[in-house]
Design an enzyme around this catalytic site. Structure first.
Site, mmCIF file in Angstrom:
data_model
loop_
_atom_site.group_PDB
_atom_site.id
_atom_site.type_symbol
_atom_site.label_atom_id
_atom_site.label_comp_id
_atom_site.label_asym_id
_atom_site.label_seq_id
_atom_site.Cartn_x
_atom_site.Cartn_y
_atom_site.Cartn_z
ATOM 1 N N CYS A 104 0.859 -1.183 0.000
ATOM 2 C CA CYS A 104 0.000 0.000 0.000
ATOM 3 C C CYS A 104 0.897 1.236 0.000
ATOM 4 O O CYS A 104 1.784 1.366 0.839
ATOM 5 C CB CYS A 104 -0.892 -0.021 1.237
ATOM 6 S SG CYS A 104 -1.825 1.504 1.464
ATOM 7 N N CYS A 107 0.317 3.270 3.533
ATOM 8 C CA CYS A 107 0.709 2.794 4.869
ATOM 9 C C CYS A 107 1.767 1.700 4.833
ATOM 10 O O CYS A 107 2.268 1.295 5.869
ATOM 11 C CB CYS A 107 -0.519 2.305 5.641
ATOM 12 S SG CYS A 107 -1.148 0.703 5.086
ATOM 13 N N CYS A 122 -6.072 -4.372 -19.500
ATOM 14 C CA CYS A 122 -6.991 -3.272 -19.183
ATOM 15 C C CYS A 122 -6.255 -1.956 -18.916
ATOM 16 O O CYS A 122 -6.887 -0.907 -18.810
ATOM 17 C CB CYS A 122 -7.876 -3.633 -18.006
ATOM 18 S SG CYS A 122 -7.037 -3.640 -16.412
ATOM 19 N N CYS A 153 -7.622 -0.640 1.309
ATOM 20 C CA CYS A 153 -6.631 -1.195 2.228
ATOM 21 C C CYS A 153 -7.283 -1.340 3.600
ATOM 22 O O CYS A 153 -7.842 -0.382 4.130
ATOM 23 C CB CYS A 153 -5.419 -0.281 2.301
ATOM 24 S SG CYS A 153 -4.226 -0.769 3.576
ATOM 25 N N CYS A 156 -5.379 1.144 6.305
ATOM 26 C CA CYS A 156 -5.463 2.611 6.332
ATOM 27 C C CYS A 156 -6.671 3.151 5.567
ATOM 28 O O CYS A 156 -6.895 4.356 5.557
ATOM 29 C CB CYS A 156 -4.179 3.232 5.783
ATOM 30 S SG CYS A 156 -4.026 3.090 4.001
ATOM 31 N N HIS A 159 -8.188 3.877 -0.976
ATOM 32 C CA HIS A 159 -8.814 3.288 -2.154
ATOM 33 C C HIS A 159 -7.746 2.657 -3.035
ATOM 34 O O HIS A 159 -6.712 3.272 -3.309
ATOM 35 C CB HIS A 159 -9.558 4.378 -2.933
ATOM 36 C CG HIS A 159 -10.109 3.927 -4.246
ATOM 37 N ND1 HIS A 159 -11.266 3.185 -4.355
ATOM 38 C CD2 HIS A 159 -9.647 4.099 -5.509
ATOM 39 C CE1 HIS A 159 -11.496 2.932 -5.635
ATOM 40 N NE2 HIS A 159 -10.539 3.467 -6.357
ATOM 41 N N HIS A 162 -10.834 -1.792 -7.946
ATOM 42 C CA HIS A 162 -12.045 -2.617 -7.879
ATOM 43 C C HIS A 162 -11.680 -4.072 -8.153
ATOM 44 O O HIS A 162 -10.644 -4.351 -8.751
ATOM 45 C CB HIS A 162 -13.083 -2.136 -8.903
ATOM 46 C CG HIS A 162 -13.630 -0.776 -8.593
ATOM 47 N ND1 HIS A 162 -12.999 0.382 -9.020
ATOM 48 C CD2 HIS A 162 -14.718 -0.375 -7.885
ATOM 49 C CE1 HIS A 162 -13.696 1.436 -8.589
ATOM 50 N NE2 HIS A 162 -14.735 1.012 -7.906
ATOM 51 N N ASP A 166 -13.931 -11.516 -13.619
ATOM 52 C CA ASP A 166 -13.555 -11.990 -14.955
ATOM 53 C C ASP A 166 -12.052 -12.285 -15.026
ATOM 54 O O ASP A 166 -11.427 -12.174 -16.072
ATOM 55 C CB ASP A 166 -13.946 -10.949 -16.021
ATOM 56 C CG ASP A 166 -13.320 -9.585 -15.751
ATOM 57 O OD1 ASP A 166 -12.500 -9.471 -14.805
ATOM 58 O OD2 ASP A 166 -13.642 -8.628 -16.478
ATOM 59 N N ARG A 174 -10.259 -10.602 -10.760
ATOM 60 C CA ARG A 174 -9.329 -9.607 -11.296
ATOM 61 C C ARG A 174 -9.349 -8.389 -10.371
ATOM 62 O O ARG A 174 -10.306 -7.638 -10.349
ATOM 63 C CB ARG A 174 -9.727 -9.198 -12.714
ATOM 64 C CG ARG A 174 -8.935 -8.014 -13.260
ATOM 65 C CD ARG A 174 -9.197 -7.810 -14.747
ATOM 66 N NE ARG A 174 -10.589 -7.533 -15.055
ATOM 67 C CZ ARG A 174 -11.094 -6.304 -15.244
ATOM 68 N NH1 ARG A 174 -10.311 -5.248 -15.160
ATOM 69 N NH2 ARG A 174 -12.377 -6.131 -15.517
ATOM 70 N N CYS A 176 -8.259 -5.030 -10.029
ATOM 71 C CA CYS A 176 -7.816 -3.980 -10.937
ATOM 72 C C CYS A 176 -7.405 -2.782 -10.067
ATOM 73 O O CYS A 176 -8.255 -2.102 -9.497
ATOM 74 C CB CYS A 176 -8.970 -3.628 -11.869
ATOM 75 S SG CYS A 176 -8.540 -2.420 -13.110
HETATM 76 ZN ZN LIG Z 1 -2.839 1.109 3.470
#
Ligand SMILES: [Zn+2]
Length: 198
Positions: A104, A107, A122, A153, A156, A159, A162, A166, A174, A176
């Protein structure tokens, strides 16, 4: 007074309430600093081993919006704290094949192994699973008119991206992920990814 007249102010109030709690990640910046807390009145009862200071029992990393702004680059802040999405094929890691562990970027929590990375085409780094035993937070996301599952995460709240169903075997998933949300720590021998158990 018609029902219609009553309804409009009520809706406005409801909208204001919803807006007020729409994003719990943005905490007020008025939390007191812990350094002013009084020293414990009694010595610890389990005094046989002197342990270093431990993080909060939950293990979570909690910072104010101002602290995150200082810590993260503009793009990292936008993606991780404002749930933004970097443009496809522009991130640092979408085509990376280096062995290592992706952590991450906010953090430092290890999240994905390069072993689970695959070329999804993708334009974002894609993984078929997180590190063994790791819990990522999954939240239904119906923004932009799509039904998606957002990944954050667990430590922390940043974001990540997603998860879609598939992906390739063995999981069919997956993950992503935005490059801005992760940081690759290349494995030391350059071949094997880091062992998350260590
Ligand atoms: Zn984090």
């Amino acid at each position: 007074v018609t029902a219609r007249n009553l309804r409009a102010p009520f809706l406005a109030l409801a909208a204001a309430l919803l807006a007020g709690c729409a994003d719990p990640a943005h905490t007020p910046q008025t939390a007191p600093e812990p350094e002013t807390a009084a020293a414990p009145a009694a010595p610890p009862s389990h005094g046989e081993t002197a342990m270093p200071a431990q993080p909060a029992p939950s293990g979570k990393v909690v910072k104010s919006d101002a602290e995150w702004r200082k810590l993260l680059t503009r793009e990292q802040y936008h993606v991780m704290r404002e749930k933004g999405t970097e443009r496809a094929f522009t991130g640092q890691y979408w085509d990376t094949k280096t062995a290592g562990t992706y952590k991450c970027a906010a953090c430092g929590e290890p999240l994905f192994s390069s072993d689970a990375k695959f070329d999804s085409g993708c334009g974002w780094p894609s993984f078929f699973k997180p590190l063994d035993g790791l819990k990522l937070v999954e939240t239904k996301d119906e923004s932009l008119g799509m039904a998606r599952v957002e990944i954050t995460c667990a430590k922390c709240g940043a974001h990540m991206g997603h998860v879609f169903d598939d992906g390739p075997p063995p999981t069919g998933l997956r993950y992503c992920i935005n490059s801005a949300s992760i940081e690759l720590e290349p494995s030391k021998d350059g071949a094997k990814p880091a062992d998350p158990a260590k």
